[in-house]
Scaffold this motif. Structure first.
Motif, PDB file in Angstrom:
ATOM      1  N   ILE A   1       2.210   1.740  -3.495  1.00 54.65           N
ATOM      2  CA  ILE A   1       1.156   2.219  -4.386  1.00 54.65           C
ATOM      3  C   ILE A   1       0.850   3.694  -4.118  1.00 54.65           C
ATOM      4  CG2 ILE A   1      -1.294   1.988  -4.975  1.00 54.65           C
ATOM      5  CD1 ILE A   1      -0.997  -1.027  -4.502  1.00 54.65           C
ATOM      6  N   SER A   2       0.841   4.064  -2.828  1.00 56.44           N
ATOM      7  CA  SER A   2       0.577   5.456  -2.456  1.00 56.44           C
ATOM      8  C   SER A   2       1.646   6.385  -3.006  1.00 56.44           C
ATOM      9  CB  SER A   2       0.501   5.591  -0.939  1.00 56.44           C
ATOM     10  OG  SER A   2      -0.564   4.810  -0.424  1.00 56.44           O
TER      11      SER A   2
ATOM     12  N   LEU B   1       3.461   5.855  -5.719  1.00 57.61           N
ATOM     13  CA  LEU B   1       3.240   5.968  -7.160  1.00 57.61           C
ATOM     14  C   LEU B   1       2.046   6.871  -7.470  1.00 57.61           C
ATOM     15  CD1 LEU B   1       3.808   2.241  -8.236  1.00 57.61           C
ATOM     16  CD2 LEU B   1       5.360   4.181  -8.556  1.00 57.61           C
ATOM     17  N   SER B   2       0.980   6.719  -6.657  1.00 59.17           N
ATOM     18  CA  SER B   2      -0.205   7.553  -6.852  1.00 59.17           C
ATOM     19  C   SER B   2       0.118   9.031  -6.616  1.00 59.17           C
ATOM     20  CB  SER B   2      -1.317   7.103  -5.908  1.00 59.17           C
ATOM     21  OG  SER B   2      -2.446   7.949  -6.015  1.00 59.17           O
ATOM     22  N   LEU B   3       0.946   9.288  -5.596  1.00 57.13           N
ATOM     23  CA  LEU B   3       1.335  10.661  -5.313  1.00 57.13           C
ATOM     24  C   LEU B   3       2.142  11.253  -6.465  1.00 57.13           C
ATOM     25  CD1 LEU B   3       1.483  13.020  -3.331  1.00 57.13           C
ATOM     26  CD2 LEU B   3       3.544  11.968  -2.354  1.00 57.13           C
ATOM     27  N   GLN B   4       3.046  10.461  -7.012  1.00 59.09           N
ATOM     28  CA  GLN B   4       3.826  10.933  -8.157  1.00 59.09           C
ATOM     29  C   GLN B   4       2.925  11.252  -9.352  1.00 59.09           C
ATOM     30  OE1 GLN B   4       6.612   7.729  -8.710  1.00 59.09           O
ATOM     31  NE2 GLN B   4       8.163   8.686  -7.373  1.00 59.09           N
ATOM     32  N   SER B   5       1.927  10.387  -9.585  1.00 60.21           N
ATOM     33  CA  SER B   5       0.994  10.613 -10.693  1.00 60.21           C
ATOM     34  C   SER B   5       0.193  11.901 -10.492  1.00 60.21           C
ATOM     35  CB  SER B   5       0.051   9.416 -10.823  1.00 60.21           C
ATOM     36  OG  SER B   5      -0.918   9.646 -11.827  1.00 60.21           O
ATOM     37  N   LYS B   6      -0.255  12.125  -9.246  1.00 61.52           N
ATOM     38  CA  LYS B   6      -1.021  13.339  -8.958  1.00 61.52           C
ATOM     39  C   LYS B   6      -0.166  14.587  -9.132  1.00 61.52           C
ATOM     40  CE  LYS B   6      -4.406  11.279  -5.807  1.00 61.52           C
ATOM     41  NZ  LYS B   6      -4.923  11.227  -4.413  1.00 61.52           N
TER      42      LYS B   6
ATOM     43  N   VAL C   1       0.848  -1.214   0.000  1.00 63.21           N
ATOM     44  CA  VAL C   1       0.000   0.000   0.000  1.00 63.21           C
ATOM     45  C   VAL C   1       0.871   1.247   0.000  1.00 63.21           C
ATOM     46  CG1 VAL C   1      -1.638   1.340   1.368  1.00 63.21           C
ATOM     47  CG2 VAL C   1      -1.944  -1.140   1.106  1.00 63.21           C
TER      48      VAL C   1
ATOM     49  N   THR D   1       0.103  15.232 -12.790  1.00 64.36           N
ATOM     50  CA  THR D   1      -1.172  15.784 -13.281  1.00 64.36           C
ATOM     51  C   THR D   1      -1.324  17.248 -12.898  1.00 64.36           C
ATOM     52  OG1 THR D   1      -2.227  13.601 -13.112  1.00 64.36           O
ATOM     53  CG2 THR D   1      -3.679  15.530 -13.225  1.00 64.36           C
TER      54      THR D   1
END
Length: 508
Positions: free
Chosen positions: A49-50, A52-57, A46, A60
């Motif tokens: 994944i968090s 990676l999600s933070l990098q994506s945000k 988790v 964006t």
């Protein structure tokens, strides 16, 4: 929160495995140890994944930030740089220009843009703006392009080689030709042209302020030349602009002080009887002397004073009417006024104030590209007719004449330009044209007036062509109201009483 928990678990695991490796007996994992590892692994996943999600945000948000900045820098409608961005980048480019680098500033102004909005509506105006911006991006893909105002664009071209006048005129010519294709708007195609002013750096200015001022003067010269052209700055333009601006100020003062005078030229029928007068504006300047209409009228059109002049003349005509014979008076209105939605209200207001019957007024409109045969203009003219005014198409045959106008625009009188009258009998095309106009008028119950009759030969040719009315120095020069002979006026009025006071008496 998941990231924080993950970091804590990771630290605990690292500490746990560190203590485990420090044991001397290297004992195997206990059940409790295995349970802790099993619980920790999902948390680590988790955590990953968090991350990676933070990098994506973040990516964006960066893209959105760049998009917001880009939208802030661009004009929302046309997509080219807005005024603030264009000015900032242009000034920066000129400041950074090396001594041996060259630049050209083009100011591009859409011709008759206000009339597009007034006639077709703002959506049509938006289409024209987007079409012009598209053509500018296409023809100046390597240059800086921006929208400076409602209907004005700027283009800054930079080059390491000298930019010649011939080169930049060629670019402008191709742009003007492309604009001539017109902008699509629903089922119709809107006519588009532009006037362009050019200033070159460093020969016409090294700073932004001087370059812009000189390009603006060149743009002014393009409009003065008739629009749809490009003009490069010249030193003598400074005096021309100053003179014209001074003339505009004096013309505005002349309107306020009522220093403009109206003269009346007779229009006669086949029997030589006066059936109407055309009101012609004259300006006798206290210092400049007589200023011809072909000098101050174009100045008025370029300075937006032409509408006020039109209403000024109408009011003066209404005031003079009691001293004139009981015939109709022809009053010239500009294409700008015809396309104005409040024209009828303004005119009726003047007539009400002076107690004038609208049936005494014939509105002369000079045909032009801006007064095309469209439904909006036709609607305004029909409203004028419905209120009692008659409509005359003036100078027919000159410029942008189309027989389609005779079908689409309401009219009562066609006034054929003097150049056609003088060529009658000597040019086959002229004979065919005049005969066609007369035949159309005859079949539709309208009247034809021949302009510019100066000799007996002119009169005879116009009569032979079938014209109903005649105007020119042969019958009388424009005369001010104070110079009318009361006795002569009485005889004219009595003569008109026998033939009728309506302009329809021309047919007699």
């Amino acid at each position: 929160m998941a990231i924080i928990v993950g970091l804590v678990i990771l630290l605990l695991l690292l500490d746990y495995f560190g203590s485990f490796l420090r044991h001397d007996d290297h004992a195997l994992f206990s059940v409790a140890d295995m349970t802790l590892v099993a619980m920790a692994v999902p948390l680590v996943v988790v955590f990953a994944i968090s991350i990676l999600s933070l990098q994506s945000k973040i990516l964006t948000l960066k893209k959105k930030h760049r998009l917001v900045l880009q939208q802030f820098e661009l004009d929302a409608l046309t997509g080219v740089r807005n005024r603030e961005t264009f000015l900032a980048e242009a000034q920066k480019a000129l400041r950074a220009r090396a001594p041996r680098n060259y630049a050209a500033l083009l100011l591009v102004d859409i011709d008759h843009f206000k009339q597009v909005n007034d006639t077709h509506g703002h959506p049509a105006g938006d289409e024209v703006l987007m079409f012009c911006a598209k053509q500018l991006r296409l023809h100046f893909s390597e240059a800086l392009v921006g929208r400076l105002g409602g209907d004005e664009f700027g283009v800054l071209i930079e080059h390491t080689d000298p930019i010649t006048a011939a080169y930049v005129h060629g670019l402008c010519r191709r742009l003007i030709d492309a604009l001539g294709q017109g902008a699509g708007f629903g089922p119709t195609r809107l006519s588009v042209s532009a006037s362009i002013g050019i200033a070159l750096a460093p020969s016409h200015g090294k700073s932004w302020s001087s370059l812009f001022a000189n390009a603006d003067m060149a743009l002014y010269a393009s409009k003065k030349r008739g629009r749809a052209c490009s003009t490069i700055f010249e030193e003598d333009m400074m005096s021309d602009v100053r003179n014209e601006r001074a003339l505009v100020r004096e013309l505005r003062a002349a309107i306020l002080l009522k220093h403009l005078n109206v003269a009346y030229q007779p229009i006669v029928n086949g029997k030589g009887e006066v059936v109407a007068y055309e009101a012609l504006l004259r300006w006798h300047h206290a210092l400049r002397g007589v200023i011809p209409p072909d000098v101050f009228i174009p100045v008025a059109e370029r300075s937006s004073l032409i509408a006020e002049i039109g209403y000024y003349v109408l009011r003066q005509v209404c005031i003079d009417m009691p001293k004139l014979p009981p015939v109709r008076i022809n009053v010239n209105l500009s294409a700008n006024q015809i396309a104005s939605p409040d024209l009828l209200d303004r005119m009726l207001e003047i007539l009400d104030e002076t107690g004038t019957d609208p049936q005494r007024i014939v509105i002369e409109i000079t045909e032009s590209a801006s007064l095309a045969a469209d439904e909006t203009n036709a609607g305004y003219l029909k409203a004028l007719q419905g209120s009692g005014f008659q409509i005359a198409l003036d100078d027919f045959g000159m410029g942008y004449s189309e027989f389609n106008q005779l079908r689409a625009l309401p009219f009562d009188v066609i006034k054929i330009d003097k150049s056609y009258i003088r060529a009658l009998g000597t040019d086959v095309v002229t004979d065919v044209f005049v005969n066609a106009v007369v035949e159309i008028a005859r079949r539709s119950g309208k009247l034809v007036v021949a302009e510019g009759i100066e000799t007996e030969d002119d009169r005879l040719r116009a009569i032979a062509a079938g014209c109903h009315g005649f105007q020119g120095y042969f019958f009388g020069k424009p005369t001010f109201i104070e110079n009318f002979d009361p006795g002569q006026d009485t005889s004219i009025a009595s003569g008109l009483a026998s033939s009728g006071t309506s302009i329809a008496a021309m047919a007699g």
